[in-house]
Design a protein around this motif. Structure first.
Motif, short mmCIF file in Angstrom:
data_model
loop_
_atom_site.label_atom_id
_atom_site.label_comp_id
_atom_site.label_asym_id
_atom_site.label_seq_id
_atom_site.Cartn_x
_atom_site.Cartn_y
_atom_site.Cartn_z
N HIS B 125 -5.43 7.27 8.44
CA HIS B 125 -6.15 6.26 7.13
C HIS B 125 -5.64 7.08 5.82
CE1 HIS B 125 -9.69 6.31 5.54
NE2 HIS B 125 -10.71 5.89 5.77
N LEU B 126 -5.48 8.61 5.79
CA LEU B 126 -5.23 9.03 4.06
C LEU B 126 -3.87 8.43 3.65
CD1 LEU B 126 -6.07 11.76 2.60
CD2 LEU B 126 -3.40 12.68 3.64
N LEU B 127 -3.17 8.05 4.29
CA LEU B 127 -2.27 7.48 4.37
C LEU B 127 -2.05 5.58 3.43
CD1 LEU B 127 1.21 8.39 6.14
CD2 LEU B 127 1.15 7.96 3.64
N ASN B 128 -2.93 5.54 4.17
CA ASN B 128 -2.70 3.78 3.98
C ASN B 128 -3.89 3.28 2.89
OD1 ASN B 128 -0.89 2.48 5.87
ND2 ASN B 128 -2.24 3.16 7.28
N LYS B 129 -5.36 4.19 3.15
CA LYS B 129 -6.62 4.18 2.32
C LYS B 129 -6.28 4.87 1.26
CE LYS B 129 -7.82 1.36 5.14
NZ LYS B 129 -7.92 -0.38 5.91
N GLU B 130 -5.90 6.29 1.10
CA GLU B 130 -6.35 7.13 -0.58
C GLU B 130 -4.51 6.42 -0.37
OE1 GLU B 130 -8.52 8.54 -0.31
OE2 GLU B 130 -9.63 8.86 1.20
N ILE B 131 -3.54 7.33 -0.07
CA ILE B 131 -2.48 7.27 -0.99
C ILE B 131 -1.47 5.79 -1.49
CG2 ILE B 131 -0.47 8.51 -0.97
CD1 ILE B 131 -2.05 11.02 -0.57
N GLN B 132 -1.56 5.06 -0.32
CA GLN B 132 -0.71 4.22 -1.07
C GLN B 132 -1.47 3.27 -1.70
OE1 GLN B 132 2.00 2.88 0.15
NE2 GLN B 132 2.46 3.86 2.72
N GLN B 133 -2.73 3.19 -1.95
CA GLN B 133 -4.33 2.65 -2.75
C GLN B 133 -3.98 3.39 -3.98
OE1 GLN B 133 -5.26 -0.07 -1.47
NE2 GLN B 133 -5.13 0.37 0.30
N ILE B 134 -3.29 4.23 -4.16
CA ILE B 134 -3.06 5.32 -6.12
C ILE B 134 -2.39 3.85 -6.94
CG2 ILE B 134 -2.49 6.89 -7.54
CD1 ILE B 134 -2.70 8.34 -4.93
N GLU B 135 -2.75 3.51 -7.51
CA GLU B 135 -1.78 2.16 -8.46
C GLU B 135 -0.26 3.20 -8.72
OE1 GLU B 135 -3.72 1.56 -12.38
OE2 GLU B 135 -1.97 0.98 -12.97
N GLY B 136 0.95 2.81 -8.34
CA GLY B 136 1.42 3.18 -9.08
C GLY B 136 2.92 3.41 -8.27
N VAL B 137 1.86 4.24 -6.59
CA VAL B 137 2.72 4.42 -5.69
C VAL B 137 3.28 2.94 -4.92
CG1 VAL B 137 1.95 5.17 -2.93
CG2 VAL B 137 1.08 6.13 -5.31
N SER B 138 4.50 3.02 -5.00
CA SER B 138 5.21 2.18 -4.15
C SER B 138 5.75 2.23 -2.78
CB SER B 138 6.39 1.50 -5.18
OG SER B 138 7.48 2.49 -5.51
N ARG B 139 6.35 3.07 -2.44
CA ARG B 139 6.52 3.59 -0.87
C ARG B 139 6.22 5.17 -0.45
NH1 ARG B 139 11.52 3.80 2.18
NH2 ARG B 139 12.31 4.30 0.49
N THR B 140 6.49 5.22 0.71
CA THR B 140 5.88 6.32 0.58
C THR B 140 7.15 7.20 1.83
OG1 THR B 140 3.79 6.45 2.12
CG2 THR B 140 3.56 7.07 -0.11
N GLU B 141 7.55 8.31 2.27
CA GLU B 141 8.31 8.50 3.36
C GLU B 141 7.25 9.98 3.86
OE1 GLU B 141 12.33 9.35 2.27
OE2 GLU B 141 12.77 7.34 2.71
N THR B 142 7.26 9.61 5.12
CA THR B 142 6.08 11.28 5.31
C THR B 142 6.59 12.16 7.24
OG1 THR B 142 4.22 9.34 5.92
CG2 THR B 142 3.97 11.20 7.33
N PHE B 143 6.60 13.41 6.51
CA PHE B 143 7.49 14.43 7.70
C PHE B 143 6.30 15.16 7.87
CE2 PHE B 143 10.26 13.35 3.94
CZ PHE B 143 11.34 12.81 4.56
N ILE B 144 5.53 14.79 9.25
CA ILE B 144 4.83 16.01 9.70
C ILE B 144 5.02 16.91 10.29
CG2 ILE B 144 3.22 16.01 12.07
CD1 ILE B 144 3.19 12.98 11.71
N SER B 145 4.74 18.45 10.17
CA SER B 145 5.13 19.58 10.23
C SER B 145 4.28 19.54 11.80
CB SER B 145 4.45 20.72 9.29
OG SER B 145 4.68 22.02 9.69
N LEU B 146 5.34 19.87 12.61
CA LEU B 146 5.13 19.84 14.85
C LEU B 146 4.60 21.42 14.92
CD1 LEU B 146 7.96 18.15 15.58
CD2 LEU B 146 5.41 17.10 15.83
#
Lengths: 156, 156
Positions: B125-146
């Motif tokens: 949800h954070l990625l899709n609805k918050e981070i990606q919605q920020i103007e100017g953000v084109s792409r993200t790469e996520t690394f989960i800390s296990l």
DNA sequence: ATTGAAATATGTTCGTA
DNA sequence: TACGAACATATTTCAAT
């Protein structure tokens, strides 16, 4: 410590107390008491309960590494050989004081670490003579932090 | 605070004092005094000097987010459009409480952030609805800390 | 830079509501 | 839970070395 999966519930007073102490661990309890209009004994009791719940994992003095000449922070993604076990790599990384964090991650790399060095030369030495020398490390990718713009704890 | 480029020199006693307080910010000065065989007044004075030098940037209560149900930590590399200025992106990220760190980095991405979420769904949800919605953000790469296997401050 | 001592403030416990 | 009172410790300042 409390039972593994029990979640702690905080009321408004707990949160107020914690917000004070998360900003300044040495803020006197009695001062907090006066600020939020409750007795010192009550805060003392609440803190004991919060500690017993496992929510409080301690307190730390924060020091500014720049003043000691440490100005270069970087993240390093590490690829490990298939044969190399993560625990052995972590053991080797623990012995390197410049390594402040180590995460076992999903995605490209096996491990993502955060390091703090004096300068680029120090970082280069760390990479070539320490990290790359660890048995099982095949390749690394380095991202230098030019500027840390946010640094905080979970908000409560 | 001291002058920008002056480096602080610590003697053995300073280091001993700091090692105590970096582990536990609420450790009484007098207790440290008894431990290292020096008067409380002397420690008090040294701490004042260290604070004035800018080496001590404060103290924090450390809380364990797992006990509040926050179990998913991740690093996210963010690609910004050329047009997007870093400061504007940082301003938007500051408003998202899950974002604990934000670094302006060399390498692939413009920005590397560390986030803390309750679970994978929360992270999504954070990625899709918050981070990606920020103007100017084109792409993200996520690394989960296990698993975070090392977590410490600079060693002095 | 360090000390001991004095004055002030805080931490901690406990009986009670 | 919270309170206040009593007691034990800690912080802070200061004159002296």
């Amino acid at each position: 410590m409390n039972k593994p999966n029990s979640l702690v519930k905080l009321d408004g007073i707990d949160k107020k107390i914690l917000r004070f102490l998360m900003k300044d661990a040495r803020r006197p309890i009695l001062e907090i008491a006066r600020n939020i209009g409750i007795s010192g004994a009550a805060i003392h009791q609440r803190l004991k309960k919060l500690e017993a719940s496992g929510l409080l994992s301690g307190s730390k003095f924060v020091i500014n590494p720049k003043v000691l000449g440490y100005t270069t922070m970087a993240y390093i993604g590490i690829f490990l050989d298939k044969a190399m076990s993560n625990p052995r790599a972590v053991k080797a990384l623990e012995k390197i004081p410049e390594v402040l964090e180590c995460h076992y991650t999903t995605g490209n790399w096996s491990i993502l670490i955060k390091v703090l060095c004096k300068d680029n030369e120090h970082l280069m030495h760390l990479l070539n003579k320490e990290i790359q020398q660890i048995e099982g490390v095949s390749r690394t990718e380095t991202f230098i932090s030019l500027n840390q713009q946010i640094n905080r704890q979970i908000s409560i």
